[in-house]
Design a protein around this motif. Structure first.
Motif, PDB file in Angstrom:
ATOM      1  N   ILE A  19       0.763  -1.152   0.015  1.00 37.75           N
ATOM      2  CA  ILE A  19      -0.065  -0.025  -0.058  1.00 37.75           C
ATOM      3  C   ILE A  19       0.957   1.309   0.007  1.00 37.75           C
ATOM      4  O   ILE A  19       0.677   2.302  -0.634  1.00 37.75           O
ATOM      5  CB  ILE A  19      -0.904  -0.072   1.360  1.00 37.75           C
ATOM      6  CG1 ILE A  19      -1.838  -0.972   1.143  1.00 37.75           C
ATOM      7  CG2 ILE A  19      -1.505   1.511   1.357  1.00 37.75           C
ATOM      8  CD1 ILE A  19      -2.889  -1.281   2.103  1.00 37.75           C
ATOM      9  N   VAL A  20       2.039   1.110   0.727  1.00 36.24           N
ATOM     10  CA  VAL A  20       2.952   2.488   0.773  1.00 36.24           C
ATOM     11  C   VAL A  20       3.402   2.627  -0.537  1.00 36.24           C
ATOM     12  O   VAL A  20       3.245   3.996  -0.999  1.00 36.24           O
ATOM     13  CB  VAL A  20       4.058   2.260   1.623  1.00 36.24           C
ATOM     14  CG1 VAL A  20       5.231   3.086   1.554  1.00 36.24           C
ATOM     15  CG2 VAL A  20       3.562   2.057   3.112  1.00 36.24           C
ATOM     16  N   TRP A  21       4.099   1.693  -1.426  1.00 36.54           N
ATOM     17  CA  TRP A  21       4.351   1.913  -2.713  1.00 36.54           C
ATOM     18  C   TRP A  21       3.352   2.407  -3.630  1.00 36.54           C
ATOM     19  O   TRP A  21       3.541   3.049  -4.422  1.00 36.54           O
ATOM     20  CB  TRP A  21       5.076   0.573  -3.201  1.00 36.54           C
ATOM     21  CG  TRP A  21       6.509   0.445  -2.544  1.00 36.54           C
ATOM     22  CD1 TRP A  21       6.825  -0.674  -1.615  1.00 36.54           C
ATOM     23  CD2 TRP A  21       7.426   1.414  -2.269  1.00 36.54           C
ATOM     24  NE1 TRP A  21       8.138  -0.490  -1.248  1.00 36.54           N
ATOM     25  CE2 TRP A  21       8.637   0.818  -1.576  1.00 36.54           C
ATOM     26  CE3 TRP A  21       8.027   2.612  -3.034  1.00 36.54           C
ATOM     27  CZ2 TRP A  21       9.845   1.453  -1.133  1.00 36.54           C
ATOM     28  CZ3 TRP A  21       9.096   3.223  -2.690  1.00 36.54           C
ATOM     29  CH2 TRP A  21       9.937   2.567  -1.823  1.00 36.54           C
ATOM     30  N   LYS A  22       2.343   1.643  -3.509  1.00 32.12           N
ATOM     31  CA  LYS A  22       1.113   1.953  -4.324  1.00 32.12           C
ATOM     32  C   LYS A  22       0.771   3.610  -4.375  1.00 32.12           C
ATOM     33  O   LYS A  22       0.603   4.470  -4.981  1.00 32.12           O
ATOM     34  CB  LYS A  22      -0.197   1.153  -4.038  1.00 32.12           C
ATOM     35  CG  LYS A  22       0.036  -0.078  -4.712  1.00 32.12           C
ATOM     36  CD  LYS A  22      -1.313  -0.910  -4.546  1.00 32.12           C
ATOM     37  CE  LYS A  22      -1.091  -2.335  -5.073  1.00 32.12           C
ATOM     38  NZ  LYS A  22      -2.156  -3.255  -4.802  1.00 32.12           N
ATOM     39  N   LEU A  23       0.484   3.977  -2.975  1.00 30.36           N
ATOM     40  CA  LEU A  23       0.222   5.310  -2.740  1.00 30.36           C
ATOM     41  C   LEU A  23       1.219   6.155  -3.116  1.00 30.36           C
ATOM     42  O   LEU A  23       1.060   7.543  -3.622  1.00 30.36           O
ATOM     43  CB  LEU A  23      -0.032   5.600  -0.981  1.00 30.36           C
ATOM     44  CG  LEU A  23      -1.242   4.891  -0.533  1.00 30.36           C
ATOM     45  CD1 LEU A  23      -1.267   5.164   1.001  1.00 30.36           C
ATOM     46  CD2 LEU A  23      -2.372   5.531  -1.089  1.00 30.36           C
ATOM     47  N   TRP A  48       2.002   7.806   6.134  1.00 33.41           N
ATOM     48  CA  TRP A  48       1.087   8.067   7.150  1.00 33.41           C
ATOM     49  C   TRP A  48      -0.186   7.538   6.724  1.00 33.41           C
ATOM     50  O   TRP A  48      -1.024   6.882   7.812  1.00 33.41           O
ATOM     51  CB  TRP A  48       1.036   9.478   7.251  1.00 33.41           C
ATOM     52  CG  TRP A  48      -0.086   9.904   8.503  1.00 33.41           C
ATOM     53  CD1 TRP A  48       0.439  10.044   9.896  1.00 33.41           C
ATOM     54  CD2 TRP A  48      -1.513  10.452   8.356  1.00 33.41           C
ATOM     55  NE1 TRP A  48      -1.051  10.378  10.474  1.00 33.41           N
ATOM     56  CE2 TRP A  48      -1.801  10.695   9.676  1.00 33.41           C
ATOM     57  CE3 TRP A  48      -2.167  10.598   7.177  1.00 33.41           C
ATOM     58  CZ2 TRP A  48      -3.141  11.175   9.966  1.00 33.41           C
ATOM     59  CZ3 TRP A  48      -3.340  11.368   7.428  1.00 33.41           C
ATOM     60  CH2 TRP A  48      -4.058  11.446   8.710  1.00 33.41           C
ATOM     61  N   LEU A  49      -0.657   7.822   5.508  1.00 31.23           N
ATOM     62  CA  LEU A  49      -2.293   7.176   5.206  1.00 31.23           C
ATOM     63  C   LEU A  49      -1.926   5.692   5.165  1.00 31.23           C
ATOM     64  O   LEU A  49      -2.965   5.161   5.514  1.00 31.23           O
ATOM     65  CB  LEU A  49      -2.336   7.823   3.754  1.00 31.23           C
ATOM     66  CG  LEU A  49      -2.683   9.280   3.830  1.00 31.23           C
ATOM     67  CD1 LEU A  49      -3.021   9.804   2.224  1.00 31.23           C
ATOM     68  CD2 LEU A  49      -4.096   9.436   4.439  1.00 31.23           C
ATOM     69  N   SER A  50      -0.937   5.152   4.657  1.00 28.76           N
ATOM     70  CA  SER A  50      -0.799   3.682   4.795  1.00 28.76           C
ATOM     71  C   SER A  50      -1.060   3.172   6.179  1.00 28.76           C
ATOM     72  O   SER A  50      -1.726   2.077   6.351  1.00 28.76           O
ATOM     73  CB  SER A  50       0.506   3.153   4.008  1.00 28.76           C
ATOM     74  OG  SER A  50       1.491   3.688   4.684  1.00 28.76           O
ATOM     75  N   TYR A  51      -0.300   3.733   7.111  1.00 28.45           N
ATOM     76  CA  TYR A  51      -0.369   3.230   8.459  1.00 28.45           C
ATOM     77  C   TYR A  51      -1.941   3.608   8.935  1.00 28.45           C
ATOM     78  O   TYR A  51      -2.525   2.461   9.527  1.00 28.45           O
ATOM     79  CB  TYR A  51       0.483   4.275   9.382  1.00 28.45           C
ATOM     80  CG  TYR A  51       0.373   3.771  10.883  1.00 28.45           C
ATOM     81  CD1 TYR A  51       0.747   2.513  11.494  1.00 28.45           C
ATOM     82  CD2 TYR A  51      -0.573   4.854  11.678  1.00 28.45           C
ATOM     83  CE1 TYR A  51       0.920   2.288  12.659  1.00 28.45           C
ATOM     84  CE2 TYR A  51      -0.693   4.414  12.778  1.00 28.45           C
ATOM     85  CZ  TYR A  51       0.011   3.243  13.488  1.00 28.45           C
ATOM     86  OH  TYR A  51      -0.241   2.917  14.781  1.00 28.45           O
ATOM     87  N   ARG A  52      -2.474   4.651   8.473  1.00 31.72           N
ATOM     88  CA  ARG A  52      -3.869   4.876   9.110  1.00 31.72           C
ATOM     89  C   ARG A  52      -4.904   3.636   8.295  1.00 31.72           C
ATOM     90  O   ARG A  52      -5.755   3.391   8.828  1.00 31.72           O
ATOM     91  CB  ARG A  52      -4.367   6.344   8.567  1.00 31.72           C
ATOM     92  CG  ARG A  52      -3.789   7.464   9.129  1.00 31.72           C
ATOM     93  CD  ARG A  52      -4.428   7.624  10.532  1.00 31.72           C
ATOM     94  NE  ARG A  52      -5.886   7.858  10.340  1.00 31.72           N
ATOM     95  CZ  ARG A  52      -6.903   8.008  11.177  1.00 31.72           C
ATOM     96  NH1 ARG A  52      -6.548   7.931  12.546  1.00 31.72           N
ATOM     97  NH2 ARG A  52      -8.251   8.444  10.934  1.00 31.72           N
TER      98      ARG A  52
END
Length: 490
Positions: A5-9, A204-208
């Motif tokens: 998700i981090v890399w996608k974001l 930050w968003l991926s953690y959320r």
């Protein structure tokens, strides 16, 4: 999951930022260059017009100067002033200045490579022609001659006799390109900073996103493994929170379903055990009686008749048990339909009164029946309602003391009807009352030896199918059963 998700974001944010930067850069370069060139053209036009007006003054001989044609026929001092003005014209205009007369002769040029009109490029002729026609003209046709991108402004020299020449003001546009490059550099630096910030926002968003998703994934796996008490522990006012609430609700429903399944399994086991127990005794009695009769152990007519009577009683008990089981099974089946219609409960009360007379007479009981003067009509199955009242009456007769009193009462209560069956005799213990409508539940008493434990369960099913409520109260030597009809009264 988190890394994906981090890399996608990050990739999504970077792609959007790069696309936005490319579009913004293209628009910025185009608009900034046009705006800068417009400002430069406006400034050059003002300077060129000022030079043309000054040259027109020299031509017209205003301010004490004699009239002359582009310097021809001037006095010595006038010629000296005119020549000095031309020499310092580049410094005054802050650009390269060419002066062309009305015959397209190059009068003055600050560019060393051009000394005559014949050396001008072909496209320059078009600009000079439009200027000599009285038009202020712009162009970049002199860029090749001046060995650099150059903006040219042509202004006519207007004298009293008409247009006597043209002023061509040249200014390189390299400054414009440098300004554009500086703007692009600033834009690129902003894009890099934005990418860094976008990466931080993506983390930050991926953690959320992933933190509650991990919890929900763990809870879902626990549910899949049979741990229905698992909870997500996520409380958010968004779509993820709604999904977490749905999973928690699923956990609660599965927990309830497991409890219901456990209760159903226990009910099935109890049902099989109860049926086996109820069948075991009469089957054993029948078998024993048949064996005695078969081997000839009993040979007197009196004893043989006694065994036949015993076998007949047990077979009747078996028949009643089977019929009760069939009735209960049908009533519990939602697909089984009753023969519904308008039923006057007064008729049901009188019918059951006649049917129970023999049992009442055998125990020397007093049966008191009360019906209202007006009809109590409900929507129901006459046969099943008669069966319901007869079960309650039979139960009351069975547990009444010898020469006791049994009351059967029908009353109207507002928009509803109430059937009450009361008997005197042994009270029902308070701890027993919650179970008396269960299948095969029997009170251990001498009066209940022949019972199957299904009568009151059948009565409750009939009441439920008629949206009626059945209850019991027992105190002070009396036991009363109540059947309340509300929703289906006509």
């Amino acid at each position: 999951m988190n890394k994906k998700i981090v890399w996608k974001l990050v990739a999504s944010f970077a792609a959007v930022l790069l696309l936005f930067t490319a579009i913004l850069g293209t628009v910025f370069v185009s608009m900034f260059r046009q705006h800068t060139i417009a400002i430069t053209r406006s400034s050059m036009e003002k300077r060129a017009v000022s030079i043309a007006e000054t040259l027109a003054l020299y031509e017209n001989g205003e301010g004490g100067a004699p009239q002359f044609g582009m310097g021809m026929g001037m006095g010595h001092h006038a010629m000296a002033g005119y020549g000095a003005y031309l020499r310092f014209l580049d410094q005054v205009a802050m650009a390269t200045v060419w002066i062309v007369d009305d015959e397209r002769n190059l009068i003055s040029a600050s560019h060393d490579g051009v000394t005559s009109g014949e050396e001008l490029p072909e496209n320059a002729e078009k600009i000079i022609s439009r200027v000599l026609e009285g038009e202020i003209t712009y162009g970049e046709e002199f860029s090749g001659l001046l060995n650099a991108p150059t903006l040219t402004v042509g202004v006519p020299i207007r004298t009293a006799d008409g247009i006597s020449g043209a002023v061509l003001l040249h200014s390189p546009v390299s400054g414009v390109n440098e300004a554009v490059l500086q703007g692009l550099s600033a834009l690129g630096a902003g894009a890099v900073i934005a990418l860094v910030l976008a990466g931080m926002a993506a983390v930050w968003l991926s953690y959320r996103f992933t933190n509650p998703l991990r919890r929900m994934n763990h809870a879902a796996r626990c549910l899949a493994d049979g741990d229905y008490m698992a909870k997500t522990g996520v409380a958010q006012a968004d779509e993820i929170g709604q999904l977490a609430q749905t999973i928690d609700l699923l956990s609660e429903r599965l927990t309830e379903a497991r409890k219901q399944q456990a209760a159903l399994d226990k009910m099935k086991q109890d049902f099989v055990a109860n049926v086996s127990h109820e069948l075991r005794t009469p089957v054993a009695v029948l078998r024993g009686s048949l064996e005695v009769l078969w081997d000839g152990t009993i040979n007197t007519p009196e004893e043989i008749k006694e065994y036949y009577d015993q076998m007949l009683g047990e077979s009747r008990h078996l028949e009643r048990l089977v019929n009760d089981l069939l009735d209960l099974s049908r009533l519990q089946d939602d697909q089984f339909t009753l023969d519904m219609g308008e039923v006057n409960l007064c008729d049901v009360i009188r019918d059951t009164q006649r049917a129970i007379r023999r049992s009442v007479k055998e125990k020397e009981l007093q049966l008191l029946v009360n019906c209202p003067g007006e009809e109590c009509v409900v929507n129901g199955d006459y046969g099943r309602l008669r069966q319901l009242v007869l079960i309650l009456l039979d139960n009351a007769v069975k547990f009444s003391a010898q020469k006791g009193v049994v009351e059967l009462t029908l009353t109207k209560q507002g928009e509803g009807c109430l059937i009450t069956v009361t008997n005197s005799g042994e009270e029902i213990k308070p701890e027993t009352i919650p179970y008396i409508f269960d299948r095969f539940y029997k009170i251990n008493s001498p009066q209940n030896r022949s019972g199957t434990g299904l009568g009151l369960a059948i009565a409750k099913q009939i009441a439920d199918r008629h949206t009626a409520h059945i209850s019991v109260e027992s105190s002070k030597g009396k036991t009363s059963f109540f059947v309340r009809f509300k929703g289906n009264v006509i």
